[in-house]
Design a protein around this motif. Structure first.
Motif, PDB file in Angstrom:
ATOM      1  N   ASP A 102     -45.870 -27.881 -77.993  1.00 25.53           N
ATOM      2  CA  ASP A 102     -45.349 -27.851 -79.357  1.00 25.53           C
ATOM      3  C   ASP A 102     -46.460 -27.663 -80.382  1.00 25.53           C
ATOM      4  O   ASP A 102     -46.218 -27.124 -81.462  1.00 25.53           O
ATOM      5  N   ARG A 103     -47.665 -28.125 -80.047  1.00 21.51           N
ATOM      6  CA  ARG A 103     -48.836 -27.923 -80.911  1.00 21.51           C
ATOM      7  C   ARG A 103     -49.880 -27.140 -80.119  1.00 21.51           C
ATOM      8  O   ARG A 103     -50.857 -27.683 -79.631  1.00 21.51           O
ATOM      9  N   PRO A 104     -49.695 -25.834 -79.975  1.00 21.37           N
ATOM     10  CA  PRO A 104     -50.604 -25.051 -79.122  1.00 21.37           C
ATOM     11  C   PRO A 104     -51.966 -24.838 -79.774  1.00 21.37           C
ATOM     12  O   PRO A 104     -52.108 -24.881 -81.000  1.00 21.37           O
ATOM     13  N   PHE A 105     -52.959 -24.608 -78.935  1.00 21.30           N
ATOM     14  CA  PHE A 105     -54.254 -24.126 -79.430  1.00 21.30           C
ATOM     15  C   PHE A 105     -54.044 -22.743 -80.034  1.00 21.30           C
ATOM     16  O   PHE A 105     -53.474 -21.857 -79.403  1.00 21.30           O
ATOM     17  N   VAL A 106     -54.505 -22.555 -81.259  1.00 20.69           N
ATOM     18  CA  VAL A 106     -54.330 -21.287 -81.969  1.00 20.69           C
ATOM     19  C   VAL A 106     -55.704 -20.740 -82.350  1.00 20.69           C
ATOM     20  O   VAL A 106     -56.515 -21.436 -82.967  1.00 20.69           O
ATOM     21  N   LEU A 107     -55.947 -19.505 -81.974  1.00 20.99           N
ATOM     22  CA  LEU A 107     -57.155 -18.805 -82.383  1.00 20.99           C
ATOM     23  C   LEU A 107     -56.795 -17.957 -83.605  1.00 20.99           C
ATOM     24  O   LEU A 107     -55.991 -17.031 -83.509  1.00 20.99           O
ATOM     25  N   PHE A 108     -57.361 -18.295 -84.758  1.00 19.69           N
ATOM     26  CA  PHE A 108     -57.007 -17.667 -86.034  1.00 19.69           C
ATOM     27  C   PHE A 108     -58.203 -16.870 -86.550  1.00 19.69           C
ATOM     28  O   PHE A 108     -59.338 -17.346 -86.510  1.00 19.69           O
ATOM     29  N   VAL A 109     -57.940 -15.649 -87.032  1.00 20.48           N
ATOM     30  CA  VAL A 109     -58.999 -14.796 -87.576  1.00 20.48           C
ATOM     31  C   VAL A 109     -58.601 -14.339 -88.971  1.00 20.48           C
ATOM     32  O   VAL A 109     -57.464 -13.920 -89.204  1.00 20.48           O
ATOM     33  N   GLN A 110     -59.567 -14.424 -89.904  1.00 20.77           N
ATOM     34  CA  GLN A 110     -59.344 -14.054 -91.306  1.00 20.77           C
ATOM     35  C   GLN A 110     -60.398 -13.026 -91.735  1.00 20.77           C
ATOM     36  O   GLN A 110     -61.341 -13.333 -92.456  1.00 20.77           O
ATOM     37  N   PRO A 111     -60.255 -11.776 -91.296  1.00 28.38           N
ATOM     38  CA  PRO A 111     -61.312 -10.779 -91.525  1.00 28.38           C
ATOM     39  C   PRO A 111     -61.506 -10.380 -92.975  1.00 28.38           C
ATOM     40  O   PRO A 111     -62.608 -10.008 -93.379  1.00 28.38           O
ATOM     41  N   THR A 134     -43.747 -18.026 -82.914  1.00 27.71           N
ATOM     42  CA  THR A 134     -44.161 -17.812 -84.303  1.00 27.71           C
ATOM     43  C   THR A 134     -44.171 -19.109 -85.100  1.00 27.71           C
ATOM     44  O   THR A 134     -45.145 -19.434 -85.806  1.00 27.71           O
ATOM     45  N   ASP A 135     -43.091 -19.880 -85.004  1.00 25.35           N
ATOM     46  CA  ASP A 135     -43.013 -21.113 -85.785  1.00 25.35           C
ATOM     47  C   ASP A 135     -44.067 -22.120 -85.347  1.00 25.35           C
ATOM     48  O   ASP A 135     -44.684 -22.781 -86.191  1.00 25.35           O
ATOM     49  N   ARG A 136     -44.307 -22.239 -84.039  1.00 27.14           N
ATOM     50  CA  ARG A 136     -45.339 -23.160 -83.550  1.00 27.14           C
ATOM     51  C   ARG A 136     -46.706 -22.789 -84.123  1.00 27.14           C
ATOM     52  O   ARG A 136     -47.478 -23.657 -84.549  1.00 27.14           O
TER      53      ARG A 136
END
Length: 475
Positions: free
Chosen positions: A334-343, A373-375
């Protein structure tokens, strides 16, 4: 005139192989099934006009570390690397964040009580990064060029990430920063060998940074293609291969394909034992990705998150371990590891003035058909309240669409196969020259060969050099 060499697939490994072959004087043609070349190096307006998103890969510490890419004059062919001030940030509940800075001193300051321990774990390898990268990105079944260095690295790297984090580090921030890097393994963090990912990516952050190409990942593909064409190479897009016989009598055939596609086009030519070995090849967990067009920058609670293009979202070591164990057993946390990129904080060319893009994925089971998507957005909102209010448009890509866009991403696996210890040393199977197939002149060069996944081109380079050696041509 028939070419001397044909490369099937134009991902980073295929293009690296093509350049090595063309540099040796072979007339080389690349055949690509899609309408654009690049494999995982593609950038498109996935959400709204004027917003340029990376379809697959986005941040490239291994590309800047790759011996073969460093040997190519890519800057002369238009490639420009952008180095954000920090390699990666890892926010925590309460408003703080651990930040991997190029400087060990600055990283240590942010990690406070863990500063000296972080330095002890990473600095010896950062000081010898070029030598370490040369051996880590080499075929596994050979004597390392730097055996003492590799032995020291292996003492830590072959262990589970959770045990290294708990024994080498003491603080929540230090352990979380290491675990976020290790989670790039797409494996449960209790698995042997996952510490290698945490250590390598941390060391790379200090040694070469986590850069992004100006204009998006397609810029790296464009530079590789430009260099290849300057050597006399030819690229043919929209040209899928269904049977290996279509490739004619070329002296060298390179397949930038994973075992599923290799069996599809050439399985009827393989001996039974080799065919069955490829059939046993295991694919790993998948990616579920979301791209956003944003009305402004991400409103991180921790201001230090604005200094990095890459942000790891997942909280503590314990939370990350639970998330990564879930997808391995066929679930999505429910709380996955998310790799986020903000180029667009560092490359304004990729969005209209004042606007931004976001890129993120989490790990899901191979072939998963759900919607994460929601997670993912809840994890971003957790550390950046108000994020959803800035979304102008979004585009979600699940495992099935990943595979439709690129047949090598089987079931959404973006690493070319599971990267556990067994398949690191036997990729796609244990052979002295793992790139060679039983068919004379036919070689494998995808991420399903050593050294595995990542944008570095070394699988293609090693395969091409093996082929040149076999036909008596100097590379």
């Amino acid at each position: 005139m028939n070419p001397d060499a044909v490369v099937v697939g134009s991902g980073p490994n295929g293009l690296a192989a093509a350049i090595v072959l063309a540099s040796a004087g072979l007339r080389t043609v690349v055949r690509e099934a899609q309408s654009t070349a690049g494999g995982g190096l593609r950038s498109e307006p996935l959400t709204l006009p004027g917003f340029v998103h990376d379809v697959c890969s986005a941040v490239h510490p291994l590309a800047l570390s790759s011996p073969v890419f460093r040997s190519f004059p890519l800057a002369a062919h238009g490639l420009e690397w952008i180095q954000p001030p920090a390699a990666v940030a890892h926010p925590l509940d309460g408003g703080g964040a651990a930040v991997l800075e190029p400087s060990f001193d600055r990283t240590a300051e942010g990690l406070e009580a863990d500063g000296s321990r972080w330095r002890k774990l990473h600095q010896p390898f950062a000081a010898t990064w070029d030598s370490l990268a040369e051996d880590v990105l080499a075929p596994p079944l050979r004597i390392p060029r730097h055996p003492i260095l590799m032995a020291r690295f292996g003492l830590t790297a072959l262990r589970p990430a959770t045990s290294v984090a708990r024994q080498a580090l003491r603080t929540t921030a230090g352990r979380a920063l290491f675990a976020g890097n290790a989670a790039h393994s797409f494996q449960a963090l209790e698995a042997p060998g996952t510490a290698a990912f945490g250590l390598l990516l941390g060391v790379a952050g200090h040694a070469v940074g986590w850069p992004i190409p100006r204009g998006g990942s397609q810029s790296l593909a464009a530079a590789l293609l430009s260099h290849f064409r300057a050597l006399g190479g030819e690229i043919v897009t929209g040209a899928p291969v269904t049977r290996i016989e279509e490739l004619g009598t070329a002296r060298v055939i390179m397949l930038d394909l994973t075992p599923v596609q290799v069996l599809r086009i050439a399985g009827h030519r393989f001996p039974l034992g080799y065919r069955r070995a490829l059939e046993r090849y295991r694919y790993g967990s998948a990616a579920f990705k979301v791209d956003w067009a944003l009305d402004g920058p991400v409103p991180w609670t921790a201001a230090s998150c604005r200094r990095a293009a890459t942000v790891h979202l997942g909280g503590t070591l314990e939370e990350l371990a639970a998330s990564e164990a879930a997808h391995v057993r066929g679930e999505v946390h429910d709380r996955p590891f998310v790799l986020f990129v903000q180029p667009t904080l560092f490359d304004s060319s990729r969005a209209p003035p004042g606007k931004h893009i976001g890129w993120a994925y989490c790990h899901v089971p191979n072939g998963w058909t759900g919607d994460a998507t929601d997670r993912i957005e809840r994890q971003v909102e957790r550390f950046a309240p108000g994020f959803r209010e800035r979304i102008l448009a979004r585009r979600s890509i699940g495992p099935a669409e990943f595979e439709r866009r690129n047949a090598n991403l089987v079931g959404g696996d973006i690493s070319g196969g599971a990267m556990d210890l067994r398949q690191v040393f036997a990729r796609p199977l244990a052979r002295r020259v793992p790139y060679a197939t039983p068919i004379r002149g036919v070689y494998l060069c995808s991420a399903s060969t050593p050294p595995g996944g990542g944008v570095h081109g070394m699988g293609g380079s090693h395969a091409a050099r093996a082929a040149l050696a076999a036909i008596g041509v100097r590379s």
